[in-house]
Design a protein around this motif. Structure first.
Motif, short mmCIF file in Angstrom:
data_model
loop_
_atom_site.label_atom_id
_atom_site.label_comp_id
_atom_site.label_asym_id
_atom_site.label_seq_id
_atom_site.Cartn_x
_atom_site.Cartn_y
_atom_site.Cartn_z
N GLY A 94 -5.82 46.04 72.18
CA GLY A 94 -7.01 46.80 71.86
C GLY A 94 -8.26 46.20 72.47
N THR A 95 -9.23 47.05 72.76
CA THR A 95 -10.51 46.60 73.33
C THR A 95 -11.63 46.97 72.37
OG1 THR A 95 -9.67 46.97 75.57
CG2 THR A 95 -12.05 46.74 75.32
N VAL A 96 -12.42 45.97 71.98
CA VAL A 96 -13.51 46.20 71.03
C VAL A 96 -14.67 46.87 71.76
CG1 VAL A 96 -15.13 45.13 69.43
CG2 VAL A 96 -12.80 44.21 69.66
N PHE A 97 -15.10 48.01 71.24
CA PHE A 97 -16.24 48.74 71.81
C PHE A 97 -17.52 48.51 71.01
CE2 PHE A 97 -13.93 52.33 74.35
CZ PHE A 97 -13.60 51.39 75.31
N ILE A 98 -17.39 48.37 69.71
CA ILE A 98 -18.55 48.14 68.85
C ILE A 98 -18.22 46.99 67.91
CG2 ILE A 98 -20.11 49.10 67.12
CD1 ILE A 98 -19.53 51.86 68.22
N LYS A 99 -19.11 46.01 67.81
CA LYS A 99 -18.91 44.87 66.92
C LYS A 99 -20.23 44.53 66.25
CE LYS A 99 -16.98 40.21 66.74
NZ LYS A 99 -16.38 39.10 67.53
N ASP A 100 -20.16 44.37 64.92
CA ASP A 100 -21.37 44.08 64.13
C ASP A 100 -22.45 45.13 64.38
OD1 ASP A 100 -20.14 41.78 63.14
OD2 ASP A 100 -20.88 40.56 64.80
N ASP A 116 -20.86 58.53 77.11
CA ASP A 116 -20.47 59.88 76.70
C ASP A 116 -19.03 59.90 76.19
OD1 ASP A 116 -22.91 61.01 77.30
OD2 ASP A 116 -22.35 61.44 79.38
N ASP A 117 -18.16 59.14 76.86
CA ASP A 117 -16.77 59.05 76.39
C ASP A 117 -16.72 58.44 75.00
OD1 ASP A 117 -15.81 60.09 78.80
OD2 ASP A 117 -15.73 58.10 79.72
N LEU A 118 -17.50 57.37 74.79
CA LEU A 118 -17.51 56.72 73.48
C LEU A 118 -18.06 57.68 72.42
CD1 LEU A 118 -17.23 54.26 71.63
CD2 LEU A 118 -19.49 53.51 72.39
N SER A 119 -19.12 58.40 72.75
CA SER A 119 -19.71 59.35 71.79
C SER A 119 -18.71 60.43 71.43
CB SER A 119 -20.97 59.98 72.38
OG SER A 119 -21.96 58.99 72.62
N SER A 120 -17.93 60.88 72.42
CA SER A 120 -16.92 61.90 72.15
C SER A 120 -15.85 61.37 71.21
CB SER A 120 -16.29 62.36 73.47
OG SER A 120 -15.24 63.28 73.24
N LEU A 121 -15.40 60.13 71.43
CA LEU A 121 -14.39 59.54 70.55
C LEU A 121 -14.93 59.36 69.13
CD1 LEU A 121 -12.85 56.84 72.93
CD2 LEU A 121 -11.78 58.97 72.16
N LEU A 122 -16.20 58.99 69.02
CA LEU A 122 -16.81 58.83 67.69
C LEU A 122 -16.90 60.17 66.98
CD1 LEU A 122 -19.69 56.29 68.45
CD2 LEU A 122 -17.60 55.85 67.14
N ARG A 123 -17.26 61.22 67.71
CA ARG A 123 -17.36 62.54 67.09
C ARG A 123 -16.01 63.02 66.60
NH1 ARG A 123 -21.04 63.39 71.37
NH2 ARG A 123 -19.43 64.44 72.63
N GLN A 124 -14.94 62.66 67.31
CA GLN A 124 -13.61 63.02 66.85
C GLN A 124 -13.27 62.36 65.51
OE1 GLN A 124 -10.69 62.29 69.93
NE2 GLN A 124 -11.95 63.28 71.48
N GLN A 125 -13.94 61.24 65.21
CA GLN A 125 -13.78 60.56 63.92
C GLN A 125 -14.86 60.99 62.93
OE1 GLN A 125 -11.32 58.52 63.18
NE2 GLN A 125 -10.40 58.29 65.19
N LYS A 126 -15.59 62.08 63.28
CA LYS A 126 -16.66 62.62 62.44
C LYS A 126 -17.80 61.63 62.25
CE LYS A 126 -13.55 65.74 59.96
NZ LYS A 126 -13.06 66.22 58.64
#
Length: 285
Positions: A94-100, A116-126
Protein backbone atom coordinates in the motif's frame (compact mmCIF):
# COMPACT_ATOMS: atom_id res chain seq x y z
CA UNK A 1 -15.42 -30.56 -40.82
CA UNK A 2 -16.80 -27.08 -41.68
CA UNK A 3 -14.97 -24.11 -40.13
CA UNK A 4 -18.05 -22.90 -38.26
CA UNK A 5 -18.56 -26.28 -36.67
CA UNK A 6 -14.88 -26.53 -35.72
CA UNK A 7 -14.97 -23.06 -34.12
CA UNK A 8 -18.12 -24.00 -32.21
CA UNK A 9 -16.57 -27.20 -30.90
CA UNK A 10 -13.38 -25.41 -29.85
CA UNK A 11 -15.40 -22.69 -28.15
CA UNK A 12 -17.31 -25.22 -26.07
CA UNK A 13 -14.09 -27.03 -25.19
CA UNK A 14 -12.28 -23.90 -24.05
CA UNK A 15 -15.29 -22.66 -22.07
CA UNK A 16 -14.92 -25.84 -20.05
CA UNK A 17 -11.13 -25.49 -19.80
CA UNK A 18 -11.32 -21.85 -18.65
CA UNK A 19 -14.03 -22.74 -16.13
CA UNK A 20 -11.85 -25.47 -14.64
CA UNK A 21 -8.78 -23.19 -14.49
CA UNK A 22 -10.76 -20.38 -12.86
CA UNK A 23 -12.19 -22.76 -10.25
CA UNK A 24 -8.67 -24.07 -9.62
CA UNK A 25 -7.21 -20.60 -9.10
CA UNK A 26 -10.10 -19.56 -6.86
CA UNK A 27 -12.50 -16.66 -6.39
CA UNK A 28 -9.64 -14.22 -5.94
CA UNK A 29 -8.96 -14.37 -9.68
CA UNK A 30 -12.42 -12.96 -10.47
CA UNK A 31 -12.62 -10.39 -7.68
CA UNK A 32 -9.53 -8.27 -7.01
CA UNK A 33 -6.52 -8.91 -9.24
CA UNK A 34 -2.86 -8.37 -8.45
CA UNK A 35 -0.52 -7.22 -11.24
CA UNK A 36 0.52 -10.78 -12.07
CA UNK A 37 -3.04 -12.12 -11.92
CA UNK A 38 -4.15 -9.31 -14.23
CA UNK A 39 -1.46 -10.20 -16.78
CA UNK A 40 -2.14 -13.94 -16.44
CA UNK A 41 -5.89 -13.43 -16.93
CA UNK A 42 -5.38 -11.41 -20.12
CA UNK A 43 -2.87 -13.92 -21.47
CA UNK A 44 -5.10 -16.92 -20.76
CA UNK A 45 -8.01 -15.22 -22.52
CA UNK A 46 -5.80 -14.32 -25.51
CA UNK A 47 -4.53 -17.88 -25.82
CA UNK A 48 -8.06 -19.26 -25.72
CA UNK A 49 -9.25 -16.78 -28.34
CA UNK A 50 -6.29 -17.52 -30.62
CA UNK A 51 -6.76 -21.30 -30.43
CA UNK A 52 -10.52 -21.03 -30.98
CA UNK A 53 -10.17 -18.89 -34.10
CA UNK A 54 -6.82 -20.24 -35.33
CA UNK A 55 -8.02 -23.23 -37.29
CA UNK A 56 -4.49 -24.51 -38.01
CA UNK A 57 -3.36 -24.60 -34.36
CA UNK A 58 -3.41 -27.66 -32.16
CA UNK A 59 -5.92 -27.83 -29.34
CA UNK A 60 -3.51 -29.60 -27.00
CA UNK A 61 -0.94 -26.77 -27.26
CA UNK A 62 -3.53 -24.21 -26.27
CA UNK A 63 -4.79 -26.27 -23.34
CA UNK A 64 -1.18 -26.84 -22.18
CA UNK A 65 -0.42 -23.10 -22.30
CA UNK A 66 -3.56 -22.25 -20.34
CA UNK A 67 -2.75 -24.93 -17.78
CA UNK A 68 0.78 -23.55 -17.34
CA UNK A 69 -0.42 -19.98 -16.78
CA UNK A 70 -3.14 -21.18 -14.43
CA UNK A 71 -0.78 -23.34 -12.36
CA UNK A 72 1.87 -20.60 -12.16
CA UNK A 73 -0.78 -18.21 -10.85
CA UNK A 74 -1.98 -20.81 -8.34
CA UNK A 75 1.56 -21.52 -7.07
CA UNK A 76 2.26 -17.78 -6.82
CA UNK A 77 -0.85 -17.36 -4.66
CA UNK A 78 0.27 -20.23 -2.41
CA UNK A 79 3.78 -18.75 -2.03
CA UNK A 80 2.32 -15.33 -1.24
CA UNK A 81 0.42 -16.87 1.68
CA UNK A 82 3.63 -18.35 3.09
CA UNK A 83 6.10 -15.49 2.49
CA UNK A 84 5.59 -11.84 3.40
CA UNK A 85 8.49 -10.67 1.21
CA UNK A 86 7.20 -12.63 -1.79
CA UNK A 87 3.68 -11.28 -1.15
CA UNK A 88 5.00 -7.71 -1.12
CA UNK A 89 6.80 -8.35 -4.42
CA UNK A 90 3.96 -10.33 -6.00
CA UNK A 91 0.99 -8.23 -4.91
CA UNK A 92 2.67 -4.92 -4.07
CA UNK A 93 2.35 -2.77 -0.96
CA UNK A 94 0.00 0.00 0.00
CA UNK A 95 0.99 3.61 -0.63
CA UNK A 96 0.04 6.32 1.87
CA UNK A 97 -1.62 9.29 0.17
CA UNK A 98 -2.79 11.21 3.23
CA UNK A 99 -1.17 11.12 6.68
CA UNK A 100 -2.09 13.20 9.74
CA UNK A 101 -4.52 15.10 7.53
CA UNK A 102 -1.83 16.14 4.98
CA UNK A 103 -1.62 15.01 1.35
CA UNK A 104 1.72 13.38 0.48
CA UNK A 105 2.43 14.78 -2.99
CA UNK A 106 5.59 12.70 -3.51
CA UNK A 107 3.63 9.47 -3.03
CA UNK A 108 1.00 10.68 -5.49
CA UNK A 109 3.70 11.29 -8.10
CA UNK A 110 5.30 7.91 -7.34
CA UNK A 111 2.03 6.12 -8.19
CA UNK A 112 1.34 8.58 -11.05
CA UNK A 113 -1.89 9.81 -9.47
CA UNK A 114 -3.08 13.39 -9.92
CA UNK A 115 -4.98 15.38 -7.32
CA UNK A 116 -8.07 14.85 -9.50
CA UNK A 117 -7.56 11.08 -9.27
CA UNK A 118 -7.28 11.33 -5.48
CA UNK A 119 -10.40 13.52 -5.28
CA UNK A 120 -12.31 10.98 -7.37
CA UNK A 121 -11.26 8.13 -5.07
CA UNK A 122 -12.28 10.16 -2.01
CA UNK A 123 -15.68 10.92 -3.52
CA UNK A 124 -16.22 7.21 -4.08
CA UNK A 125 -15.83 6.88 -0.29
CA UNK A 126 -18.37 9.73 0.16
CA UNK A 127 -15.65 12.13 1.28
CA UNK A 128 -15.67 15.51 -0.45
CA UNK A 129 -12.93 17.33 1.47
CA UNK A 130 -9.39 16.00 1.83
CA UNK A 131 -9.13 18.03 5.04
CA UNK A 132 -11.67 15.67 6.67
CA UNK A 133 -9.31 12.67 6.24
CA UNK A 134 -6.81 11.66 8.91
CA UNK A 135 -5.23 8.77 6.98
CA UNK A 136 -5.64 7.35 3.47
CA UNK A 137 -3.73 4.54 1.76
CA UNK A 138 -3.90 3.23 -1.80
CA UNK A 139 -4.20 -0.55 -1.50
CA UNK A 140 -2.31 -2.91 -3.85
CA UNK A 141 -5.65 -3.73 -5.54
CA UNK A 142 -6.21 -0.06 -6.42
CA UNK A 143 -8.81 0.74 -3.72
CA UNK A 144 -8.40 3.72 -1.42
CA UNK A 145 -8.87 3.00 2.29
CA UNK A 146 -9.49 6.03 4.48
CA UNK A 147 -9.86 6.91 8.14
CA UNK A 148 -11.71 10.13 8.87
CA UNK A 149 -10.62 12.52 11.56
CA UNK A 150 -12.23 11.78 14.91
CA UNK A 151 -14.59 14.75 14.76
CA UNK A 152 -15.81 13.68 11.30
CA UNK A 153 -16.49 10.05 12.13
CA UNK A 154 -20.18 9.09 12.52
CA UNK A 155 -21.48 8.34 15.99
CA UNK A 156 -21.97 4.69 16.88
CA UNK A 157 -24.11 3.13 19.61
CA UNK A 158 -20.87 2.33 21.44
CA UNK A 159 -19.98 6.04 21.56
CA UNK A 160 -23.31 6.67 23.29
CA UNK A 161 -22.94 3.67 25.63
CA UNK A 162 -26.01 2.05 24.11
CA UNK A 163 -26.50 -1.70 24.28
CA UNK A 164 -28.00 -3.08 21.11
CA UNK A 165 -29.06 -6.65 20.38
CA UNK A 166 -26.79 -8.84 18.32
CA UNK A 167 -28.15 -9.35 14.84
CA UNK A 168 -28.10 -12.79 13.28
CA UNK A 169 -28.38 -13.84 9.67
CA UNK A 170 -32.01 -13.83 8.51
CA UNK A 171 -33.24 -17.19 7.28
CA UNK A 172 -35.03 -17.37 3.94
CA UNK A 173 -37.87 -19.81 4.63
CA UNK A 174 -40.10 -19.12 1.59
CA UNK A 175 -38.92 -18.70 -1.97
CA UNK A 176 -41.15 -18.59 -5.04
CA UNK A 177 -44.11 -19.77 -2.95
CA UNK A 178 -42.24 -22.85 -1.67
CA UNK A 179 -41.22 -23.54 1.94
CA UNK A 180 -37.50 -24.20 2.43
CA UNK A 181 -37.20 -26.82 5.16
CA UNK A 182 -33.52 -26.44 6.14
CA UNK A 183 -33.59 -22.66 6.85
CA UNK A 184 -36.92 -23.14 8.65
CA UNK A 185 -35.32 -25.75 10.90
CA UNK A 186 -32.31 -23.48 11.58
CA UNK A 187 -34.66 -20.67 12.65
CA UNK A 188 -36.31 -23.02 15.17
CA UNK A 189 -39.76 -22.69 13.60
CA UNK A 190 -42.21 -25.24 12.22
CA UNK A 191 -44.33 -25.41 9.10
CA UNK A 192 -47.44 -25.03 11.24
CA UNK A 193 -46.13 -21.78 12.75
CA UNK A 194 -45.12 -20.49 9.31
CA UNK A 195 -48.51 -21.22 7.77
CA UNK A 196 -50.23 -19.47 10.70
CA UNK A 197 -48.05 -16.38 10.28
CA UNK A 198 -48.76 -16.24 6.55
CA UNK A 199 -52.51 -16.53 7.27
CA UNK A 200 -52.28 -13.68 9.81
CA UNK A 201 -51.00 -11.47 6.99
CA UNK A 202 -54.02 -12.41 4.89
CA UNK A 203 -51.89 -14.26 2.34
CA UNK A 204 -51.36 -17.74 0.99
CA UNK A 205 -48.02 -19.35 0.20
CA UNK A 206 -48.70 -18.98 -3.53
CA UNK A 207 -48.74 -15.18 -3.08
CA UNK A 208 -45.35 -15.04 -1.33
CA UNK A 209 -42.29 -14.42 -3.48
CA UNK A 210 -39.83 -14.23 -0.57
CA UNK A 211 -40.25 -14.87 3.16
CA UNK A 212 -37.55 -14.39 5.79
CA UNK A 213 -37.34 -14.88 9.56
CA UNK A 214 -35.14 -12.35 11.35
CA UNK A 215 -33.08 -12.76 14.52
CA UNK A 216 -36.17 -11.86 16.60
CA UNK A 217 -38.18 -14.71 15.11
CA UNK A 218 -40.46 -12.40 13.10
CA UNK A 219 -41.59 -13.18 9.57
CA UNK A 220 -41.29 -10.57 6.83
CA UNK A 221 -42.54 -11.28 3.31
CA UNK A 222 -42.43 -9.88 -0.19
CA UNK A 223 -45.38 -10.74 -2.44
CA UNK A 224 -45.73 -11.09 -6.19
CA UNK A 225 -48.49 -8.47 -6.37
CA UNK A 226 -46.82 -5.15 -5.49
CA UNK A 227 -50.23 -3.51 -5.02
CA UNK A 228 -50.82 -5.59 -1.88
CA UNK A 229 -49.84 -3.70 1.27
CA UNK A 230 -48.32 -6.23 3.68
CA UNK A 231 -48.40 -5.04 7.32
CA UNK A 232 -45.11 -4.90 9.22
CA UNK A 233 -44.58 -7.30 12.15
CA UNK A 234 -46.19 -5.89 15.32
CA UNK A 235 -45.25 -8.39 18.05
CA UNK A 236 -42.35 -6.40 19.49
CA UNK A 237 -44.03 -2.95 19.41
CA UNK A 238 -47.14 -4.45 21.00
CA UNK A 239 -45.12 -6.09 23.78
CA UNK A 240 -43.26 -2.84 24.43
CA UNK A 241 -46.53 -0.90 24.61
CA UNK A 242 -48.03 -3.49 26.96
CA UNK A 243 -45.11 -3.29 29.41
CA UNK A 244 -45.26 0.52 29.36
CA UNK A 245 -49.00 0.40 30.07
CA UNK A 246 -48.50 -1.99 33.00
CA UNK A 247 -45.82 0.27 34.50
CA UNK A 248 -48.08 3.31 34.09
CA UNK A 249 -51.02 1.44 35.67
CA UNK A 250 -48.89 0.53 38.68
CA UNK A 251 -47.94 4.17 39.18
CA UNK A 252 -51.60 5.25 38.93
CA UNK A 253 -52.69 2.59 41.41
CA UNK A 254 -50.04 3.76 43.89
CA UNK A 255 -51.49 7.28 43.74
CA UNK A 256 -55.12 6.15 44.08
CA UNK A 257 -54.80 3.76 47.03
CA UNK A 258 -55.10 4.87 50.66
CA UNK A 259 -53.13 1.89 51.92
CA UNK A 260 -49.49 2.67 52.61
CA UNK A 261 -48.55 -0.98 52.17
CA UNK A 262 -50.36 -1.25 48.84
CA UNK A 263 -48.80 2.01 47.69
CA UNK A 264 -45.30 0.71 48.41
CA UNK A 265 -46.11 -2.54 46.57
CA UNK A 266 -47.34 -0.71 43.46
CA UNK A 267 -44.33 1.64 43.46
CA UNK A 268 -41.93 -1.26 43.85
CA UNK A 269 -43.45 -3.21 40.96
CA UNK A 270 -43.63 -0.09 38.78
CA UNK A 271 -39.91 0.40 39.37
CA UNK A 272 -39.22 -3.22 38.39
CA UNK A 273 -41.20 -2.83 35.18
CA UNK A 274 -39.31 0.36 34.33
CA UNK A 275 -36.03 -1.50 34.82
CA UNK A 276 -37.28 -4.24 32.51
CA UNK A 277 -38.25 -1.58 29.97
CA UNK A 278 -34.79 -0.06 30.10
CA UNK A 279 -33.18 -3.41 29.36
CA UNK A 280 -35.63 -4.56 26.69
CA UNK A 281 -36.24 -1.31 24.80
CA UNK A 282 -33.28 -1.82 22.39
CA UNK A 283 -34.67 -5.24 21.51
CA UNK A 284 -38.33 -4.25 21.16
CA UNK A 285 -38.07 -1.01 19.22
Amino acid sequence: MPDWLLIGARSLLFVGVLFVITKLIGKKQISELSFFEYVAGITIGSIAGEIIMGLDNHWASGILSIMIFGLVTLFADILSLKSKSFRDFFEGKGTVFIKDGKILEDNLKKERYSIDDLSSLLRQQKVFKAADVEFAVLEPRGDLSIMLKKENQPLTPKDLNLNLPQEKEPQTVIMDGKILNDPLSVSGKTRKWLNMEVEKLGLTLDNVFLGQIDSYGELTVDVYDDTINVPAPQQRPLLLAMIKKCAADMEIFSLQTDSKKAQQMYEKNAEKLNQVLQKLSPYLK
